[in-house]
Design a protein around this motif. Sequence first.
Motif, PDB file in Angstrom:
ATOM      1  N   ASP A  96      -0.295  -6.913   3.905  1.00 22.87           N
ATOM      2  CA  ASP A  96       1.040  -6.377   3.612  1.00 22.87           C
ATOM      3  C   ASP A  96       1.219  -6.115   2.119  1.00 22.87           C
ATOM      4  OD1 ASP A  96       1.787  -6.517   6.289  1.00 22.87           O
ATOM      5  OD2 ASP A  96       2.533  -8.565   6.092  1.00 22.87           O
ATOM      6  N   LEU A  97       0.478  -6.843   1.283  1.00 24.49           N
ATOM      7  CA  LEU A  97       0.543  -6.660  -0.168  1.00 24.49           C
ATOM      8  C   LEU A  97      -0.863  -6.581  -0.729  1.00 24.49           C
ATOM      9  CD1 LEU A  97       3.372  -9.125  -1.331  1.00 24.49           C
ATOM     10  CD2 LEU A  97       3.508  -6.630  -1.182  1.00 24.49           C
ATOM     11  N   ASN A  98      -0.993  -5.865  -1.829  1.00 26.55           N
ATOM     12  CA  ASN A  98      -2.253  -5.765  -2.555  1.00 26.55           C
ATOM     13  C   ASN A  98      -2.070  -6.357  -3.950  1.00 26.55           C
ATOM     14  OD1 ASN A  98      -4.003  -3.833  -0.771  1.00 26.55           O
ATOM     15  ND2 ASN A  98      -1.964  -2.910  -0.863  1.00 26.55           N
ATOM     16  N   ALA A 128      10.856  -7.835  -0.237  1.00 29.22           N
ATOM     17  CA  ALA A 128      11.216  -6.510  -0.773  1.00 29.22           C
ATOM     18  C   ALA A 128       9.967  -5.747  -1.203  1.00 29.22           C
ATOM     19  CB  ALA A 128      12.180  -6.674  -1.947  1.00 29.22           C
ATOM     20  N   ALA A 129       9.005  -6.453  -1.784  1.00 27.47           N
ATOM     21  CA  ALA A 129       7.754  -5.795  -2.176  1.00 27.47           C
ATOM     22  C   ALA A 129       7.000  -5.283  -0.959  1.00 27.47           C
ATOM     23  CB  ALA A 129       6.889  -6.773  -2.975  1.00 27.47           C
ATOM     24  N   ILE A 130       6.982  -6.068   0.113  1.00 31.54           N
ATOM     25  CA  ILE A 130       6.329  -5.639   1.362  1.00 31.54           C
ATOM     26  C   ILE A 130       6.966  -4.355   1.887  1.00 31.54           C
ATOM     27  CG2 ILE A 130       6.005  -6.253   3.795  1.00 31.54           C
ATOM     28  CD1 ILE A 130       5.685  -9.179   2.859  1.00 31.54           C
ATOM     29  N   LYS A 131       8.280  -4.226   1.721  1.00 26.96           N
ATOM     30  CA  LYS A 131       9.003  -3.040   2.197  1.00 26.96           C
ATOM     31  C   LYS A 131       8.842  -1.841   1.274  1.00 26.96           C
ATOM     32  CE  LYS A 131      10.894  -5.145   5.762  1.00 26.96           C
ATOM     33  NZ  LYS A 131      10.496  -4.796   7.144  1.00 26.96           N
ATOM     34  N   GLY A 132       8.128  -2.006   0.168  1.00 26.23           N
ATOM     35  CA  GLY A 132       7.863  -0.883  -0.720  1.00 26.23           C
ATOM     36  C   GLY A 132       8.902  -0.636  -1.784  1.00 26.23           C
ATOM     37  N   VAL A 133       9.791  -1.633  -2.033  1.00 26.20           N
ATOM     38  CA  VAL A 133      10.837  -1.449  -3.043  1.00 26.20           C
ATOM     39  C   VAL A 133      10.235  -1.357  -4.441  1.00 26.20           C
ATOM     40  CG1 VAL A 133      12.863  -2.515  -4.122  1.00 26.20           C
ATOM     41  CG2 VAL A 133      12.586  -2.578  -1.632  1.00 26.20           C
ATOM     42  N   GLY A 134       9.181  -2.139  -4.692  1.00 26.47           N
ATOM     43  CA  GLY A 134       8.594  -2.115  -6.019  1.00 26.47           C
ATOM     44  C   GLY A 134       7.486  -3.132  -6.164  1.00 26.47           C
ATOM     45  N   ILE A 135       7.134  -3.398  -7.416  1.00 22.08           N
ATOM     46  CA  ILE A 135       6.061  -4.316  -7.766  1.00 22.08           C
ATOM     47  C   ILE A 135       6.672  -5.667  -8.112  1.00 22.08           C
ATOM     48  CG2 ILE A 135       4.158  -4.717  -9.398  1.00 22.08           C
ATOM     49  CD1 ILE A 135       4.234  -1.622  -9.860  1.00 22.08           C
ATOM     50  N   HIS A 174       0.312 -17.200  -6.909  1.00 16.09           N
ATOM     51  CA  HIS A 174      -0.573 -16.761  -5.825  1.00 16.09           C
ATOM     52  C   HIS A 174      -0.159 -17.310  -4.462  1.00 16.09           C
ATOM     53  CE1 HIS A 174      -4.960 -16.430  -4.178  1.00 16.09           C
ATOM     54  NE2 HIS A 174      -4.194 -15.458  -3.746  1.00 16.09           N
ATOM     55  N   TYR A 175       0.213 -18.590  -4.411  1.00 19.04           N
ATOM     56  CA  TYR A 175       0.541 -19.187  -3.122  1.00 19.04           C
ATOM     57  C   TYR A 175       1.757 -18.520  -2.475  1.00 19.04           C
ATOM     58  CZ  TYR A 175       4.589 -21.921  -4.757  1.00 19.04           C
ATOM     59  OH  TYR A 175       5.823 -22.300  -5.241  1.00 19.04           O
ATOM     60  N   GLN A 176       2.628 -17.936  -3.304  1.00 20.77           N
ATOM     61  CA  GLN A 176       3.843 -17.331  -2.781  1.00 20.77           C
ATOM     62  C   GLN A 176       3.581 -16.004  -2.050  1.00 20.77           C
ATOM     63  OE1 GLN A 176       5.732 -17.375  -6.604  1.00 20.77           O
ATOM     64  NE2 GLN A 176       6.911 -19.220  -6.174  1.00 20.77           N
ATOM     65  N   VAL A 177       2.444 -15.382  -2.326  1.00 18.99           N
ATOM     66  CA  VAL A 177       2.125 -14.097  -1.696  1.00 18.99           C
ATOM     67  C   VAL A 177       0.849 -14.158  -0.867  1.00 18.99           C
ATOM     68  CG1 VAL A 177       3.297 -12.755  -3.485  1.00 18.99           C
ATOM     69  CG2 VAL A 177       0.868 -13.299  -3.750  1.00 18.99           C
ATOM     70  N   LYS A 178       0.207 -15.318  -0.794  1.00 20.76           N
ATOM     71  CA  LYS A 178      -1.098 -15.416  -0.132  1.00 20.76           C
ATOM     72  C   LYS A 178      -1.046 -14.910   1.302  1.00 20.76           C
ATOM     73  CE  LYS A 178      -4.957 -18.515   0.838  1.00 20.76           C
ATOM     74  NZ  LYS A 178      -5.160 -18.021   2.198  1.00 20.76           N
ATOM     75  N   GLN A 216       0.827  -1.204   0.000  1.00 16.41           N
ATOM     76  CA  GLN A 216       0.000   0.000   0.000  1.00 16.41           C
ATOM     77  C   GLN A 216       0.863   1.257   0.000  1.00 16.41           C
ATOM     78  OE1 GLN A 216      -3.419   0.046  -0.370  1.00 16.41           O
ATOM     79  NE2 GLN A 216      -2.918   2.201  -0.770  1.00 16.41           N
ATOM     80  N   LEU A 217       2.004   1.182   0.692  1.00 23.18           N
ATOM     81  CA  LEU A 217       2.934   2.317   0.715  1.00 23.18           C
ATOM     82  C   LEU A 217       3.391   2.663  -0.692  1.00 23.18           C
ATOM     83  CD1 LEU A 217       4.829   4.320   2.193  1.00 23.18           C
ATOM     84  CD2 LEU A 217       6.498   2.434   2.369  1.00 23.18           C
ATOM     85  N   PHE A 218       3.760   1.650  -1.461  1.00 23.82           N
ATOM     86  CA  PHE A 218       4.221   1.890  -2.833  1.00 23.82           C
ATOM     87  C   PHE A 218       3.093   2.455  -3.683  1.00 23.82           C
ATOM     88  CE2 PHE A 218       5.024   0.812  -7.230  1.00 23.82           C
ATOM     89  CZ  PHE A 218       6.375   1.087  -7.396  1.00 23.82           C
ATOM     90  N   LEU A 219       1.908   1.878  -3.562  1.00 25.78           N
ATOM     91  CA  LEU A 219       0.774   2.328  -4.374  1.00 25.78           C
ATOM     92  C   LEU A 219       0.367   3.757  -4.022  1.00 25.78           C
ATOM     93  CD1 LEU A 219      -1.364  -0.940  -4.297  1.00 25.78           C
ATOM     94  CD2 LEU A 219       0.004  -0.077  -6.208  1.00 25.78           C
TER      95      LEU A 219
END
Length: 303
Positions: free
Chosen positions: A254-256, A231-238, A243-247, A169-172
Amino acid sequence: MDRLQAMSILIKVVELGSFSAASKSLNIPLPTLSRKISELENKLGIRLLHRTTRKLSLTDSGYDYIKACKSILEQVEEAESKAKGEYLEPRGDLVITAPVMFGRLYVLPIVIEFLSLYSNINVQLLLSDRNINLFEDDVDMAIRIGKLPDSTMIATQVGRMRMVTCASQLFLTNHRVIDSPYDLTQLSCISLSTAMTTPYWSYKIPDSELTAHIDILPRLTVNDNDSAVNAAIKGVGITQQLHYQVKEAVDKGDLNIILTEFEPDKIPIHLMHRTGKYLPQKIVNFLEFASPKLMNRLFELSC
């Protein structure tokens, strides 16, 4: 001369690419190993290997012969297993391979439950993100994610998996609205560098049969999924992941998941095993036990 032993030695030499490596793997003294190959060549009256100081390769005759050796040894192994009763009751060692994260989350719990029911079966679970060769590495079964190449393997599809694009959400909040996959070319992305990944991300164009391949701008490149997700959770990028890897990260907020209307076709997941006229009961029982459980878990994930 033990012809079957010589065949096994020849196969190992070719697989490892050198006599010294095969000697260490088989725990056979190098002079003995070299003599066995020479005796086999003398027995056949042909040269099987080209030997130079820099590399070792098969002759044309050697290439044909080693294919026959593998077939013969597989039949011998099958006959021995049958004689030991593996075709009559579930027993013996069962070697299974699966991708690291998928294996840890979905396969290991099934294996643990399976072991509680079959006291005469021992399981070796090899977790690896490379496609281990079932023949060369003496593996009984494999879980494969992705389209399968044409092969002599028997495959049972147990489900399909979404490929999703995610950002924190921070990145978005700190970047402009992402309306289409083409917007990704102007944004920081986190890419994977493995033997199984491509240099672009694929998306389907709604209301058409077209697929867009987007050349992303990697701000960060890593070689494992956990690092990309963190890294995505920390806002580095997209990042684009199965799906199972980010579920878990998505469930926690933490991710959208973004660009859902552009998601590519779901990726098939199969249970695979080697062909054979007869299957050991340990494989039959694991197939019957694991297939419906994997199907249920993957169906729940897709809901």
